[in-house]
Enzyme design. Structure first.
Site, mmCIF file in Angstrom:
data_model
loop_
_atom_site.group_PDB
_atom_site.id
_atom_site.type_symbol
_atom_site.label_atom_id
_atom_site.label_comp_id
_atom_site.label_asym_id
_atom_site.label_seq_id
_atom_site.Cartn_x
_atom_site.Cartn_y
_atom_site.Cartn_z
ATOM 1 N N HIS A 242 0.848 -1.199 0.000
ATOM 2 C CA HIS A 242 0.000 0.000 0.000
ATOM 3 C C HIS A 242 0.879 1.243 0.000
ATOM 4 O O HIS A 242 1.974 1.241 0.571
ATOM 5 C CB HIS A 242 -0.999 -0.001 1.162
ATOM 6 C CG HIS A 242 -0.417 -0.042 2.539
ATOM 7 N ND1 HIS A 242 0.032 1.082 3.185
ATOM 8 C CD2 HIS A 242 -0.227 -1.065 3.408
ATOM 9 C CE1 HIS A 242 0.465 0.756 4.387
ATOM 10 N NE2 HIS A 242 0.335 -0.552 4.552
ATOM 11 N N ASP B 16 6.176 0.536 7.468
ATOM 12 C CA ASP B 16 4.805 0.235 7.026
ATOM 13 C C ASP B 16 4.372 1.204 5.934
ATOM 14 O O ASP B 16 3.774 2.220 6.238
ATOM 15 C CB ASP B 16 3.884 0.308 8.249
ATOM 16 C CG ASP B 16 2.465 -0.123 7.939
ATOM 17 O OD1 ASP B 16 2.238 -0.712 6.880
ATOM 18 O OD2 ASP B 16 1.580 0.152 8.763
ATOM 19 N N HIS C 290 3.256 2.801 12.625
ATOM 20 C CA HIS C 290 2.316 3.778 13.200
ATOM 21 C C HIS C 290 2.904 4.576 14.358
ATOM 22 O O HIS C 290 2.201 5.366 14.969
ATOM 23 C CB HIS C 290 1.001 3.104 13.667
ATOM 24 C CG HIS C 290 0.294 2.351 12.575
ATOM 25 N ND1 HIS C 290 -1.010 1.932 12.685
ATOM 26 C CD2 HIS C 290 0.696 1.931 11.354
ATOM 27 C CE1 HIS C 290 -1.373 1.286 11.590
ATOM 28 N NE2 HIS C 290 -0.343 1.271 10.764
ATOM 29 N N GLU D 20 -5.182 1.723 2.412
ATOM 30 C CA GLU D 20 -5.120 0.493 3.215
ATOM 31 C C GLU D 20 -5.310 0.817 4.682
ATOM 32 O O GLU D 20 -6.004 0.109 5.412
ATOM 33 C CB GLU D 20 -3.774 -0.210 3.006
ATOM 34 C CG GLU D 20 -3.707 -1.621 3.606
ATOM 35 C CD GLU D 20 -3.285 -1.670 5.073
ATOM 36 O OE1 GLU D 20 -3.456 -2.725 5.697
ATOM 37 O OE2 GLU D 20 -2.813 -0.650 5.624
ATOM 38 N N GLU D 21 -4.700 1.912 5.109
ATOM 39 C CA GLU D 21 -4.671 2.243 6.538
ATOM 40 C C GLU D 21 -6.023 2.706 7.077
ATOM 41 O O GLU D 21 -6.170 2.880 8.270
ATOM 42 C CB GLU D 21 -3.599 3.317 6.812
ATOM 43 C CG GLU D 21 -2.180 2.864 6.542
ATOM 44 C CD GLU D 21 -1.646 1.839 7.555
ATOM 45 O OE1 GLU D 21 -2.426 1.397 8.421
ATOM 46 O OE2 GLU D 21 -0.465 1.484 7.455
ATOM 47 N N ASP E 252 -0.246 4.329 1.058
ATOM 48 C CA ASP E 252 -0.614 5.311 2.083
ATOM 49 C C ASP E 252 0.067 5.007 3.413
ATOM 50 O O ASP E 252 0.539 3.892 3.653
ATOM 51 C CB ASP E 252 -2.143 5.397 2.258
ATOM 52 C CG ASP E 252 -2.782 4.081 2.692
ATOM 53 O OD1 ASP E 252 -2.348 3.016 2.214
ATOM 54 O OD2 ASP E 252 -3.715 4.122 3.521
ATOM 55 N N GLU F 89 3.818 -6.391 3.883
ATOM 56 C CA GLU F 89 3.703 -5.707 5.185
ATOM 57 C C GLU F 89 4.861 -6.157 6.078
ATOM 58 O O GLU F 89 5.395 -7.250 5.903
ATOM 59 C CB GLU F 89 2.368 -6.082 5.853
ATOM 60 C CG GLU F 89 1.134 -5.547 5.152
ATOM 61 C CD GLU F 89 0.811 -4.109 5.507
ATOM 62 O OE1 GLU F 89 1.529 -3.510 6.334
ATOM 63 O OE2 GLU F 89 -0.167 -3.583 4.950
HETATM 64 ZN ZN LIG Z 1 0.692 -1.531 6.342
#
Ligand SMILES: [Zn+2]
Length: 383
Positions: free
Chosen positions: A71, A103, A356, A135-136, A73, A163
């Site tokens: 992903h 990530d 994150h 995705e997030e 984003d 991931e």
């Molecule tokens: Zn991810």
């Protein structure tokens, strides 16, 4: 680690692709890069054309290819305390710091950095690059790309979702469903309880119902013994309601989710909740027909079910030089690929513990391990 990978990681991190923003600048950069190698990428837009998935095939237009999926984003940096600018890669102590380093822009970047090698290798089976948006915020973007792939792409033998797994091979994860429930009651003066319907009280009944289900799930446990925690989880994340202490509240809303074991019926908790909400609503409506309980789904990511000995699993274990698979509790797009009948595993560089967080990083050794993985893939598909 090659300079090419490092360079590409820096370029991708420099695009602020926080999910609420457009990812088109990054998409355009990647398209230009791919076109430079004679590859024709395909954009698959969202409805208002502010974001896009990007799909590209390197090698022949035949079955048996391998999809490298990631992903584009990233999660927000708002209210996080960063040592360096999150959108400029900073190297400290053999780590690259920046939003998305773990990530999961490094995986995307390493795949892109190897495009020249893929092109030069004269592949017998194709490598497909499948890069998604949103995705997030609940695996929202990838669906239209998977639909396009099912309709137009010769069947791939495997999908590898990059991931962060510290390059371990993951063949199972929990599914996620999240919801917003709004309770509409009937407003009245607090001294006149017989004239009102208290939306907060109704909401607390629903929340208690969910927390009872959570207790039941803990007791049911995890027959596979692979998940931590070893059961389905249920969580209430937000609640808002009421106007003043002396007004019977007519509104209360709460956000909730559950993460179910992939072996469990993914609809079970939702259906049980709706049944109970229906009973409460019927009772409320005896007071006033305007009383309502409305539940809207926010996000859905199906679990990844174990597909023992699948082509994806065998291939990824060989490429990663591992001999066992693992299960994780976080959700990914992998379950959606699997639902479209593409054998799928997760394997990518970096540690999910860094995802994150402020000062997110990837270790250079993880970048190097992922490079070896991609180089072996090119060898395997060139044979
Ligand atoms: Zn991810």
């Amino acid at each position: 680690m090659t300079l090419r990978s490092r360079d590409m990681i820096e370029r991708l991190i420099s695009f602020d692709t926080t999910s609420r923003l457009s990812n088109l600048a990054l998409v355009e950069f990647v398209e230009d890069y791919l076109r430079g190698y004679g590859i024709a990428p395909k954009r698959i837009y969202n409805d208002d054309k502010t974001k896009a998935n990007l799909l590209a095939t390197i090698g022949p237009d035949v079955e048996g290819g391998v999809v490298l999926s990631g992903h584009t984003d990233v999660v927000p940096v708002d209210d996080q305390d960063w040592t360096s600018d999150p959108f400029i890669v900073d190297e400290r102590e053999d780590k690259l710091f920046g939003r998305g380093t773990a990530d999961m822009k490094s995986f995307v970047a390493i795949a892109l950095a190897h495009v020249p090698d893929m092109v030069a290798a004269d592949l017998k089976r194709p490598i497909h690059l499948a890069f998604s948006y949103d995705e997030e915020v609940g695996c929202i973007g990838v669906g239209s790309m998977i639909a396009h792939m099912s309709a137009h792409l010769p069947r791939p033998r495997a999908v590898i979702v990059g991931e962060p797994t510290s390059m371990r091979v993951i063949n199972a994860h929990k599914g996620i469903r999240s919801f917003m429930t709004e309770v509409t009651g009937l407003e009245a003066h607090s001294s006149q309880q017989q004239l009102g319907v208290n939306a907060i009280v109704i909401a607390t009944k629903l929340i208690t119902f969910l927390s009872d289900i959570f207790e039941e799930m803990k007791e049911r446990g995890d027959p596979s013994g692979r998940f931590e925690p070893p059961h389905t989880t249920v969580q209430i994340g937000t609640i808002h309601g009421g106007t003043a202490i002396n007004i019977i509240p007519h509104h209360c809303s709460f956000g909730w989710e559950y993460r179910s074991l992939p072996s469990q019926d993914a609809d079970e908790i939702y259906h049980r909740f709706l049944d109970y909400a229906g009973e409460l609503e019927a009772h409320m409506q005896k007071m006033s027909p305007q009383c309502r309980i409305v539940t809207r789904q926010r996000a859905l990511a199906p679990g990844l079910k174990v597909d023992e000995g699948s082509e994806a699993e065998t291939l990824a274990l060989a490429l990663a030089e591992q001999n066992e698979t693992h299960a994780v509790s976080y959700g990914t797009e992998a379950g959606l690929f699997q639902q479209a009948e593409m054998p799928t595993v997760i394997c990518g560089p970096g540690d999910i513990a860094q995802a994150h967080r402020p000062d997110e990083f990837i270790e250079l050794s993880q970048v190097a391990a992922c490079e070896r993985f991609v180089q072996r893939l090119i060898e395997v598909l060139g044979r």
